[in-house]
Write an enzyme that holds these catalytic residues in place. Structure first.
Site, short mmCIF file in Angstrom:
data_model
loop_
_atom_site.label_atom_id
_atom_site.label_comp_id
_atom_site.label_asym_id
_atom_site.label_seq_id
_atom_site.Cartn_x
_atom_site.Cartn_y
_atom_site.Cartn_z
N CYS A 44 -7.13 -42.59 -24.52
CA CYS A 44 -7.13 -42.30 -23.08
C CYS A 44 -7.99 -41.08 -22.77
O CYS A 44 -8.69 -41.04 -21.75
CB CYS A 44 -5.71 -42.03 -22.58
N ASP A 140 -13.07 -53.98 2.06
CA ASP A 140 -12.11 -54.75 2.86
C ASP A 140 -10.69 -54.67 2.28
O ASP A 140 -9.81 -55.43 2.70
CB ASP A 140 -12.56 -56.21 2.97
C1 BEZ Z 1 -4.38 -43.87 -27.01
O1 BEZ Z 1 -4.74 -43.61 -25.86
O2 BEZ Z 1 -4.93 -43.34 -27.97
C2 BEZ Z 1 -3.24 -44.82 -27.25
C3 BEZ Z 1 -2.17 -44.88 -26.36
C4 BEZ Z 1 -1.13 -45.76 -26.63
C5 BEZ Z 1 -1.19 -46.56 -27.75
C6 BEZ Z 1 -2.28 -46.52 -28.60
C7 BEZ Z 1 -3.31 -45.63 -28.36
#
Ligand code: BEZ
Length: 223
Positions: A44, A140
């Protein structure tokens, strides 16, 4: 679940930039909502950093960005500092803060409403996490594209930028973009245009000859 063509839910949520009412926040712009399983997770962090590095490109296209992760706003604000630090890896990014908000969804209300629950990923308390969803919403307020990736596979935001170019082009012209198309490249006249309409709208288009002799591959460049 929201299907393509549906009006995207006008939800209210807390975010790192205050309370957000979705349609008012969109303000008639193209918008992208992308979700993450959790804060302080490695994949992430690389994704948010990538979006930040590309944020000027999205802005040039008039696209507003908003992230969502299940943790609370305090956690998002703390995590954002790590993301900003990670932005500098392999790039000259000098940004001091994220240019887009991160929505908090600690009760998973939005995750459930928008069909973003990852069946395989849970937090320390056993609560489900969101998968990696991407929703592209048009001016929209209708859903134009959705993608769902599992938590373990990071997305390619350069591809999402490419998709925005295709969505914005095909919203105004009767064309479709072929495999691996890039902005400025050759496009196809949509099958719904008759031969006469195709000639009138795209006088320079060419029909690619195929064994079936069906004139369905109609290629054209655009000015
Ligand atoms: C990650 O963002 O590294 C991750 C998050 C949840 C499960 C596996 C990876």
């Amino acid at each position: 679940m929201v299907n393509l063509g549906d009006v995207f839910p006008d939800f209210e949520a807390e975010s790192t930039q205050g309370k957000l009412k979705f349609h008012a926040w969109m303000g008639g712009s193209w918008s992208i909502l992308f979700s993450h399983p959790a804060d302080f997770t490695p994949v992430c962090t690389t994704e948010l950093a990538d979006v930040q590095r590309l944020s000027e490109e999205f802005k040039k296209r008039g696209v507003k960005l908003v992230a969502l992760s299940c943790d609370d706003t305090k956690s998002h604000c703390d995590w954002s500092k790590d993301v900003i630090a990670y932005c500098k890896k392999g790039s000259s990014c000098q940004d001091k803060e994220l240019s887009f908000p991160i929505i908090s969804d600690p009760k998973r209300e939005l995750a459930v409403q928008l069909g973003m629950v990852d069946p395989d990923e849970k937090d320390a308390a056993g609560l489900p996490l969101t998968c990696r969803a991407v929703f592209i919403i048009g001016p929209d307020n209708k859903l134009k594209l959705s993608m769902l990736y599992p938590a373990t596979t990071g997305r390619n935001f350069a591809e999402i930028l490419r998709v925005v170019d295709s969505l914005q082009l095909t919203a105004t012209k009767k064309v479709a973009t072929p495999a691996n198309w890039q902005a400025g490249g050759e496009v196809m006249v949509v099958p719904s245009l008759s031969k006469e309409e195709a000639l009138a709208q795209f006088p320079n288009h060419e029909v690619f000859d195929v064994p079936s002799k069906k004139s369905y591959i109609r290629l054209t460049t655009l000015d």
